[in-house]
Design an enzyme around this catalytic site. Structure first.
Site, short mmCIF file in Angstrom:
data_model
loop_
_atom_site.label_atom_id
_atom_site.label_comp_id
_atom_site.label_asym_id
_atom_site.label_seq_id
_atom_site.Cartn_x
_atom_site.Cartn_y
_atom_site.Cartn_z
N HIS A 148 0.87 -1.18 0.00
CA HIS A 148 0.00 0.00 0.00
C HIS A 148 0.91 1.23 0.00
O HIS A 148 1.44 1.61 1.04
CB HIS A 148 -0.88 -0.03 1.25
CG HIS A 148 -1.89 1.07 1.33
ND1 HIS A 148 -3.24 0.83 1.44
CD2 HIS A 148 -1.76 2.43 1.34
CE1 HIS A 148 -3.89 1.98 1.51
NE2 HIS A 148 -3.00 2.97 1.45
N HIS A 179 1.81 5.30 -0.87
CA HIS A 179 1.41 6.67 -1.17
C HIS A 179 2.45 7.27 -2.12
O HIS A 179 3.61 6.88 -2.10
CB HIS A 179 1.29 7.48 0.11
CG HIS A 179 0.09 7.10 0.93
ND1 HIS A 179 -0.36 7.85 1.99
CD2 HIS A 179 -0.76 6.04 0.84
CE1 HIS A 179 -1.43 7.28 2.52
NE2 HIS A 179 -1.68 6.18 1.84
N CYS A 231 -3.68 9.84 4.33
CA CYS A 231 -3.71 9.51 5.75
C CYS A 231 -3.99 10.78 6.54
O CYS A 231 -3.14 11.66 6.61
CB CYS A 231 -2.38 8.89 6.21
SG CYS A 231 -2.40 8.50 7.97
#
Length: 311
Positions: A219, A221, A252
């Site tokens: 995952h 970013h 986030c």
């Protein structure tokens, strides 16, 4: 006009199929300042399904006080159309959230841990060990009830308060989650500081500890523009599940330096070009993200969406 698609040039050593774990409906929409109407969320998920998404994290059963954007979790989840092969995992923060999810008929849950103490305190209001203990209290009854469980680990590649994160510390958290019974662990680059060598080092280390890459997801970013490079590195060492967010929604909310999630369209463009099957129809996905962007009142952050929708 014919939709533009990448030319296909397969490369050896890469998987034939990648599962795209779509997080836009939960991780994306929970960061919106304005609450998105339930019926819009439901249609968003339906459109994602029609575009070929088969794993969509639909919502979170967190207390509305903390994430008011997802206060409609029960209502939304009951609206979702069930089809063979479709998966709708939901995030559960604690036993109360788990009980709510179970009452709605959820068959897959996700739980949240941290690789750093500071993030655990700021985001989870506990310690690393405390969070893992809480997770064990959720996963145990979930497994007994026949549910599938995923564990997220945040701050695997860097922390805005603590700085560099020891891969060994990440591995310890991953091992604890697997011991607790999680079927899959998602390694989170929460602030987007990972680079390909760092990614391979962590996955290789986990391999030396007996963790099969088939049990892992990534995952990323895209804070520093490294997400796709990091995914390619992960694919080269056996990862076949990748998290992404339609249109590039989300990020986030507890880490100010984090920018949005990797856009699913950007990921699918790369995978299509490599000849890797995802089951996702890129033009249909682009149209879905355009549709959601219209509802949000701003362009989709995804580079692929912008490129494919130019006049």
């Amino acid at each position: 006009m014919t939709a533009r698609l990448p030319q296909v040039f397969p490369h050896a050593g890469l998987p034939a199929h990648v599962t795209v774990y779509e997080v836009g409906a939960r991780d994306g929409l929970q960061n919106e300042q304005a609450t998105v109407p339930t019926e819009v969320k439901a249609e968003f998920i339906e459109r994602l399904v029609d575009a070929g998404s088969t794993v969509i994290e639909a919502t979170s059963f967190v207390h509305p006080k903390w994430v008011p954007q997802l206060a409609d979790a029960e209502v939304l989840f009951k609206l979702l159309e069930r089809r063979p092969g479709l998966r709708y995992p939901v995030l559960v923060p604690n036993l109360r959230g788990y009980d709510r999810a179970l009452a709605c008929g959820a068959s897959e849950i996700a739980v949240f841990a941290s690789a750093t103490e500071t993030f655990a305190q700021r985001n989870l209001n506990t310690t690393i060990d405390g969070a893992l203990t809480d997770i064990e209290a959720v996963v145990t009854p979930a497994l007994q009830a026949g549910l599938w469980a995923r564990g997220y680990v945040s701050m695997c590649f860097g922390d805005p308060w603590e700085g560099p994160v020891d891969p060994g510390a990440v591995a310890t958290v991953v091992e604890r989650l697997l011991t607790a019974g999680c079927h899959e662990i998602s390694l989170g680059d929460t602030i987007g500081t990972a680079t390909p060598g760092h990614v391979r080092t962590l996955i290789d280390l986990l391999g030396t500890r007996g963790v099969d890459p088939a049990r892992l997801a990534v995952h990323f970013h895209d804070t520093y523009g490294q997400a796709l490079a990091n995914i390619l590195a992960a694919l080269q060492v056996g990862i076949t599940t990748v998290d992404a967010s339609a249109g590039g929604l989300g990020g986030c909310p507890y880490a100010e330096s984090a920018t949005g999630n990797l856009a699913t369209e950007d990921l699918v463009w790369m995978l299509d070009g490599l000849g890797i099957d995802t089951g996702i129809d890129l033009p249909a996905l682009v149209e879905t993200s355009r549709w959601m962007a219209d509802h949000l009142g701003r362009p989709a952050p995804s580079r692929a969406v912008r490129a494919l929708t130019k006049d």
